[in-house]
Design a protein around this motif. Structure first.
Motif, PDB file in Angstrom:
ATOM      1  N   GLU A 195       0.866  -1.606  -0.312  1.00 28.02           N
ATOM      2  CA  GLU A 195       0.022   0.180  -0.016  1.00 28.02           C
ATOM      3  C   GLU A 195       0.595   1.389  -0.315  1.00 28.02           C
ATOM      4  O   GLU A 195       0.713   2.088  -0.666  1.00 28.02           O
ATOM      5  N   ALA A 196       1.774   1.397   1.176  1.00 25.74           N
ATOM      6  CA  ALA A 196       2.489   2.624   1.322  1.00 25.74           C
ATOM      7  C   ALA A 196       4.036   2.772  -0.550  1.00 25.74           C
ATOM      8  O   ALA A 196       3.920   4.359  -0.412  1.00 25.74           O
ATOM      9  N   PHE A 197       4.240   1.478  -0.687  1.00 21.10           N
ATOM     10  CA  PHE A 197       5.052   1.322  -1.945  1.00 21.10           C
ATOM     11  C   PHE A 197       4.802   2.028  -3.520  1.00 21.10           C
ATOM     12  O   PHE A 197       4.679   1.764  -4.492  1.00 21.10           O
ATOM     13  N   GLY A 198       2.920   0.980  -3.796  1.00 17.87           N
ATOM     14  CA  GLY A 198       2.504   0.893  -4.890  1.00 17.87           C
ATOM     15  C   GLY A 198       3.452  -0.688  -5.892  1.00 17.87           C
ATOM     16  O   GLY A 198       3.523  -0.709  -6.385  1.00 17.87           O
ATOM     17  N   CYS A 199       3.999  -1.477  -4.449  1.00 12.00           N
ATOM     18  CA  CYS A 199       3.890  -2.476  -4.978  1.00 12.00           C
ATOM     19  C   CYS A 199       2.834  -3.552  -6.030  1.00 12.00           C
ATOM     20  O   CYS A 199       2.190  -3.351  -6.035  1.00 12.00           O
TER      21      CYS A 199
END
Length: 527
Positions: free
Chosen positions: A256-260
């Protein structure tokens, strides 16, 4: 792939120096490809200054951290063979692995120092250096920063000469098997074999510069250090490290935080992620691919992963350490039915045949036998010629010990481990058949089916089941369900509701341990 690991990485760093290579969330550290190259070059030169010659053996025992990956690249550049040690090893196992692998240097995370201190060092006569990750070290021990300070003793030209002297067909790593079917064996894999399987995996996933993938499995096993980390770096992608040890909640938070775009794990790991997503929904819209492997993938679990985690292009893979990781993979555009019922087709350059376990002869399409593969197999087991001869036949086929069938189009369906087939009254029962039936029950979160000894029948069928939280379901209810879905011989004789299973650090269930535990509970011998 006619490259060495170091040469291919340098090529990627030269083409995309400013792309993110590693994002380490626990330490809030980010490294670009240029920075990662600088650090791996420095560590490679530092290790050369210690007198470690090309072909020498080094080992690492550490959790998921940037230093692990830096060491992996540095060892490859310096022509050193890297052994990755299970971070759950006790002093006895650690001593066995270090002695058996003839390691000359051990790189150790500080949290494993206490285990190392208890190791019997009398048989470690080849071990010259113990190097700690971190700045502070007990008893003036050597640290990785001390090694970096030595890099000026080796010139850039000397490193280039060492790196250029390495052949793609030289051994790059010595990875130990889990030891679930005997003592752990050291598998010798080459640069060529590892990078060839990585290339196929990266292509199937669509990885490339700018892609961010979640390192949701441990680096101490091939799934983490090769199938995720090396595959990502070989493709120019970035690795996001959510936590020091794999944690489903932390992995989803990182996505969610880095858009993996990709995430990985065994079926049990994905089951845990599904539960975490139910507890707190994250925005996982960036996810589109990844690989589920390490154990047969239950159809119902795959369907939930696609529908609830949004992994529309998730793939299923089949491989072994002895095969340099993957032997078969599904494709993102394979129909969902094939992605939930098969492990795909052989990789380019890999042949798979299904053999009669008794005679070794090839079986026709559709018939179940032992899966054998040939293509990017190991050189052999280190110092274990008899074990090597059992695994690799004179024609170069790796006998995997897994059961499966292959259809006319080449897709492989896994039936289970040859040693895990339950023999009840002379009839073979496949645990995966029973597990898939139980997974279709709405109350079942996870299930493991295994054999327990019986004096007259040889074995009986046992099932341990974890239920979804808050559901009302009994063991008798599940047995009744099985009677409606399975042949009489397949219905579990013993059904038990449990809270957890004994697991490896990779998230694989230890079925042999299940048999041992339940045999004791039933008052029987597990032998």
């Amino acid at each position: 792939m006619e490259y060495t690991i170091g040469t291919l990485f340098d090529q990627r760093a030269g083409m995309h120096p400013n792309e993110r290579a590693i994002v380490d969330i626990p330490a809030n550290v980010s490294l670009s490809y240029a920075e990662l190259k600088e650090r791996s070059d420095g560590l490679a030169k530092g290790m050369m200054s210690l007198g470690l010659e090309s072909g020498g053996h080094v080992a690492v025992m550490a959790p998921n951290c940037p230093e692990w990956i830096i060491l992996q690249l540095a060892a490859a550049k310096a022509g050193l063979i890297l052994t990755n040690l299970d971070t759950t090893s006790d002093p006895g196992k650690l001593g066995y692995l270090l002695a058996g692998s003839h390691c000359q240097a051990l790189f150790l995370a500080m949290e494993h120092w206490a285990v190392w201190e208890q190791v019997d060092k009398s048989k470690l006569n080849r071990l010259m250096h113990v190097v700690l990750f971190g700045e502070d070290a007990p008893n003036d021990a050597l640290t990785v920063y001390d090694i970096y300070q030595r890099d000026n003793q080796i010139s850039k030209t000397q490193l280039e000469e060492r790196q250029n002297s390495i052949s793609p067909h030289d051994v790059a790593c010595l990875m130990y098997t889990s030891g679930t079917t005997g003592t752990p064996k050291g598998v010798m894999n080459t640069h060529h074999g590892l990078l060839s399987t990585c290339q196929a995996s990266a292509r199937n996933q669509g990885l490339g510069p700018g892609s961010l993938i979640c390192l949701s499995v441990t680096l101490s096993h091939m799934f983490g250090c090769i199938c995720v980390a090396l595959t990502g770096l070989a493709a120019g992608a970035g690795l996001v490290i959510p936590s020091r040890t794999p944690e489903p909640a932390a992995s989803l938070d990182a996505v969610e935080a880095f858009g993996c775009m990709a995430i990985y794990g065994a079926p049990t790991s994905f089951i845990a992620m599904l539960e975490q997503q139910k507890l707190r929904a994250r925005n996982l819209s960036s996810l589109r691919t990844g690989i589920m492997a390490g154990a047969p993938c239950p159809m119902e679990v795959m369907k939930q992963v696609v529908s609830q985690l949004g992994l529309s292009n998730i793939m299923v893979g089949y491989g072994q350490t002895e095969a340099s990781s993957w032997a078969a993979l599904t494709l993102p555009d394979d129909p969902l039915e094939l992605r939930v019922s098969t492990v795909g087709r052989p990789l380019p350059g890999v042949d798979i045949k299904i053999a009669n376990p008794s005679s070794g002869e090839s079986l026709p399409p559709g018939e179940v036998g032992e899966i054998c593969c040939r293509g990017f197999n190991m050189v052999g087991y280190y110092n274990r010629p008899s074990a090597t001869a059992k695994a690799l036949d004179p024609q170069g086929w790796l006998h995997t010990g897994d059961l499966g069938a292959q259809d006319d189009a080449g897709y492989v369906r896994i039936s289970g481990r040859l040693k895990e087939v339950i023999r009840k009254g002379g009839i073979a029962v496949m645990p995966t058949v029973v597990e898939n039936a139980l997974y279709r029950h709405p109350a079942v979160q996870n299930v493991q089916v295994f054999g327990v000894p019986h004096d007259r029948l040889g074995q009986e069928v046992a099932a341990w089941v974890i239920l979804h939280g808050g559901v009302d379901c009994s063991a008798d209810d599940l047995t009744d369900w099985c009677r409606r879905k399975l042949r009489p011989v397949e219905v579990p004789d013993h059904m038990k509701l449990v809270d957890s299973f004994p697991m490896t650090s990779l998230g694989k269930v230890q079925k042999r341990r299940l048999t041992e535990l339940y045999a004791v509970e039933l008052g029987r011998s597990a032998e």
